[in-house]
Design an enzyme around this catalytic site. Structure first.
Site, mmCIF file in Angstrom:
data_model
loop_
_atom_site.group_PDB
_atom_site.id
_atom_site.type_symbol
_atom_site.label_atom_id
_atom_site.label_comp_id
_atom_site.label_asym_id
_atom_site.label_seq_id
_atom_site.Cartn_x
_atom_site.Cartn_y
_atom_site.Cartn_z
ATOM 1 N N ARG A 12 84.824 11.636 49.309
ATOM 2 C CA ARG A 12 83.424 11.210 49.394
ATOM 3 C C ARG A 12 83.295 9.995 50.298
ATOM 4 O O ARG A 12 84.120 9.087 50.251
ATOM 5 C CB ARG A 12 82.898 10.840 48.001
ATOM 6 N N VAL A 13 82.253 10.017 51.117
ATOM 7 C CA VAL A 13 81.829 8.821 51.842
ATOM 8 C C VAL A 13 80.382 8.572 51.459
ATOM 9 O O VAL A 13 79.667 9.489 51.082
ATOM 10 C CB VAL A 13 81.961 8.958 53.386
ATOM 11 N N SER A 14 79.957 7.324 51.531
ATOM 12 C CA SER A 14 78.584 6.982 51.180
ATOM 13 C C SER A 14 77.624 7.539 52.209
ATOM 14 O O SER A 14 77.870 7.465 53.411
ATOM 15 C CB SER A 14 78.421 5.473 51.069
ATOM 16 N N LYS A 15 76.538 8.093 51.724
ATOM 17 C CA LYS A 15 75.512 8.652 52.601
ATOM 18 C C LYS A 15 74.918 7.548 53.461
ATOM 19 O O LYS A 15 74.693 6.450 52.993
ATOM 20 C CB LYS A 15 74.418 9.310 51.752
ATOM 21 N N ASP A 17 76.321 5.875 55.723
ATOM 22 C CA ASP A 17 77.367 5.090 56.380
ATOM 23 C C ASP A 17 77.914 5.885 57.554
ATOM 24 O O ASP A 17 77.926 7.102 57.546
ATOM 25 C CB ASP A 17 78.515 4.786 55.417
#
Length: 166
Positions: A12-15, A17
């Protein structure tokens, strides 16, 4: 003869970013993950579609693998809730960076300790809240919502109600 567990990765990566899952994907693949669920969403959100899909597909003996604990959740409460769901499915959990592995006795103990600290923290917050409320009551402060009627409106309402009752 037992078979090796089926490793399922979650990246997961932060939306919003300007990040990429590439490093996480490399680490998860190197760890032996056969399938990886990728997501671009905040770690504080519970309603992540790929996370929910992954949890729904877990089978007995599977192991959920993350590169880092905060990729799964930023909230300790949510993390523990996710751990319960993973355990209920008969699956294990492994974090590559923190070296947590609930398929081992030491890893299970580590997660139980994390859960104990979280429970202690909740109890301390509850105690501080109760002490704060008691102090405010002693100081004569009104707690809760503000009245919807002003003092003058309440007085008029009382007079009208008294008049109607007669």
């Amino acid at each position: 003869m037992s078979t090796a567990p089926y490793l399922i990765g979650y990246a997961r990566v932060s939306k919003g970013d300007d990040q990429s899952n590439a490093a996480q994907l490399r680490a998860l693949t190197a760890a032996g993950c056969k399938r990886v669920f990728e997501e671009s969403a905040s770690g504080g959100r519970w309603d992540r579609p790929r996370l929910q899909e992954m949890i729904g597909q877990l089978r007995d003996g599977d192991v959920v693998v993350v590169w880092k604990l905060d990729r799964l959740s930023r909230s300790l409460k949510d993390l523990l809730h996710l751990m319960e769901k993973i355990e209920a499915a008969g699956a294990g959990f492994r974090s590559l960076t923190e070296a947590i592995d609930t398929t081992t006795p030491a890893g299970r103990m580590m997660m139980q300790m994390v859960g104990s600290f979280a429970e202690f923290e909740r109890a301390m917050i509850r105690e501080r809240t109760m002490n704060g409320l008691a102090h405010a009551r002693k100081a004569g402060r009104h707690l809760g919502r503000r009245p919807s009627l002003t003092g003058q409106q309440r007085a008029v309402h009382t007079v009208v109600r008294h008049h109607i009752a007669q």
